[in-house]
Design a protein around this motif. Structure first.
Motif, short mmCIF file in Angstrom:
data_model
loop_
_atom_site.label_atom_id
_atom_site.label_comp_id
_atom_site.label_asym_id
_atom_site.label_seq_id
_atom_site.Cartn_x
_atom_site.Cartn_y
_atom_site.Cartn_z
N ALA A 149 4.67 1.22 2.70
CA ALA A 149 4.68 -0.25 2.78
C ALA A 149 5.51 -0.72 3.96
O ALA A 149 5.10 -1.62 4.71
N VAL A 150 6.67 -0.09 4.16
CA VAL A 150 7.54 -0.51 5.27
C VAL A 150 6.88 -0.18 6.61
O VAL A 150 6.88 -1.00 7.54
N ALA A 151 6.29 1.00 6.69
CA ALA A 151 5.67 1.39 7.95
C ALA A 151 4.46 0.51 8.26
O ALA A 151 4.18 0.22 9.42
N ALA A 152 3.77 0.06 7.23
CA ALA A 152 2.60 -0.79 7.46
C ALA A 152 3.02 -2.16 8.01
O ALA A 152 2.28 -2.80 8.74
N ALA A 153 4.22 -2.57 7.64
CA ALA A 153 4.69 -3.87 8.15
C ALA A 153 5.23 -3.76 9.57
O ALA A 153 5.42 -4.77 10.23
N ALA A 154 5.49 -2.56 10.01
CA ALA A 154 5.96 -2.38 11.38
C ALA A 154 5.17 -1.24 12.01
O ALA A 154 5.70 -0.18 12.31
N PRO A 155 3.87 -1.48 12.21
CA PRO A 155 3.04 -0.39 12.75
C PRO A 155 3.41 -0.10 14.19
O PRO A 155 4.07 -0.91 14.84
#
Lengths: 230, 200
Positions: free
Chosen positions: B46-52
């Motif tokens: 989830a975190v990585a998806a918000a900061a691709p």
């Protein structure tokens, strides 16, 4: 006149002091040191390369104007990020309701190499790195996985949009720039506990809003993770 | 219960803010507990998806040159805003407003509160004044006899309407009847209506 080689080892405080005295070489070194992370932060915040470059220029004009009055109080990095955060806030307030949804952002954010990668190396001199999945498996991406990834990214951006500007800023400073809570607190002039709770709130919200997507059976199998819990 | 304790530390682990002891303890727990390990992986996702991942920063050399040129220009002409730089006075709302009006922009809430009080006071004063005048008039009307203000009915003169002669439609007081008024423009239908029914 200072030699650029000598200046490369100078502290930020010294550089700003010399910029205030009109030293162009100091400005060049300072710009090369701080413009890339600031541009990256603002591009993440605005979702547009053009806008981020405009804002970086505006930030450095402010730095140039303020340098003669600079006092050695606090960290220069926090000052630079604070200028960037204020510009981002102003942009969100006046320009866009949903900053992370511009088409340019999604086109530009196409995954490189078809893998989940960490969100990029932390800027030089920054402690820690961006939290993110480590590239455990380098399987070639399938169309389905790319579409799924894009859907998750869109949902994540929409979820982040629903956070307050302060929560969003804390999240970006932590997850993208890799700042510590203390540094974030210095940037945003808030208590460390507030920075921490804002980050927790943003992550919980992301986890909650993305539950349908990331809890889907098989999602984890296709996305890289640390490999420990497979 | 055991997992809840560790799960609260997962976000701190993601943030890279766990102390050594806590990090080691959580690490051990994650090796033993697949559910928590799964949850950690989802949080990371989830975190990585918000900061691709973003493309690399482009060449900022042109911007650097522009800014150095600006710096040089300021050095040559300090009044242009560089050497003794001052933030250019950014126009604030209400800056152009004369005198007290600018207060509405600088301190809107108190200003509008005072304005409302003034409006209420003026409206209240106006209403009170009107009410007092009304009472005075009413009191005078009650004490004065009605006959004194209006002429007696028998002294009234007939309204000065133009008399229409002939036709036998006059009222006993000499005022024209309705039929005469309606027949004045020589309307055949009206005349027919005014005639007795047996003549039709």
């Amino acid at each position: 006149m200072h030699q650029p080689e000598e200046l490369h080892g100078a502290t930020d405080d010294d550089l700003v002091q010399r910029i205030g005295e009109g030293c162009e070489d100091s400005f060049r070194v300072f710009f090369q040191r701080w413009a890339p992370p600031l541009e990256r932060f603002l591009r993440r915040a605005t979702g547009s390369r053009e806008t981020s470059e405009d804002l970086v220029q505006e930030a450095f004009i402010r730095i140039l104007r303020a340098a003669p009055r600079f006092e050695r109080r606090g960290s220069v990095g926090a000052w630079v990020y604070r200028i960037g955060a204020n510009l981002a806030r102003s942009y969100w307030r006046h320009e866009l309701a949903s900053p992370l949804r511009s088409p340019e952002f999604w086109n530009g954010a196409a995954p490189q190499g078809g893998r989940w990668t960490p969100t990029g190396p932390a800027p030089a001199g920054r402690p820690g790195g961006a939290p993110g999945p480590s590239p455990g498996d380098a399987q070639p991406p399938t169309l389905e996985s790319l579409q799924q990834r894009r859907a998750i990214e869109r949902a994540a951006a929409a979820s982040l949009d629903r956070c307050s500007a302060d929560q969003r800023l804390v999240f970006l400073l932590k997850a993208d720039q890799g700042l510590t809570y203390e540094e974030i607190a210095a940037v945003l002039k808030c208590p460390v506990g507030t920075a921490k709770s804002r980050f927790h709130f943003a992550v919980r919200r992301l986890r909650q809003d993305l539950a349908d997507l990331v809890d889907r059976p098989g999602t984890r199998g296709r996305e890289p993770h640390d490999g420990r819990a497979s | 219960m055991r997992c809840e304790r560790w799960r609260s530390l997962l976000i701190e682990r993601l943030a890279g803010e766990l102390s050594g002891g806590e990090a080691a303890g959580l690490e051990r727990h994650l090796e033993e507990c697949p559910a928590c390990a799964e949850e950690e992986a989802r949080l990371r996702l989830a975190v990585a998806a918000a900061a691709p991942p973003l493309p690399q920063t482009g060449d900022l050399g042109a911007m650097e040159s522009r800014l150095v040129g600006e710096m040089r220009r300021w050095k040559e002409a300090p009044e242009a805003g560089g050497a003794q730089p001052r933030e250019p006075a950014r126009a604030k709302r209400g800056d152009g407003a004369p005198g007290f009006l600018s207060l509405f922009f600088r301190a809107p809430i108190p200003s509008y509160a005072v304005l409302m009080l003034v409006i209420v006071a003026v409206a209240g004063g106006f209403w009170m004044g009107r009410a007092q005048r009304g009472e005075r008039t009413e009191g005078a009307a009650v004490t004065r006899p009605v006959r004194a203000s209006y002429p007696a009915a028998d002294t009234l003169e007939a309204p000065s309407r133009p008399r229409v002669s002939g036709g036998g439609g006059e009222t006993p007081h000499g005022a024209p009847s309705w039929a005469q008024f309606t027949s004045a423009p020589t309307d055949g239908i009206a005349q027919a209506a005014s005639q007795p029914a047996d003549t039709l």
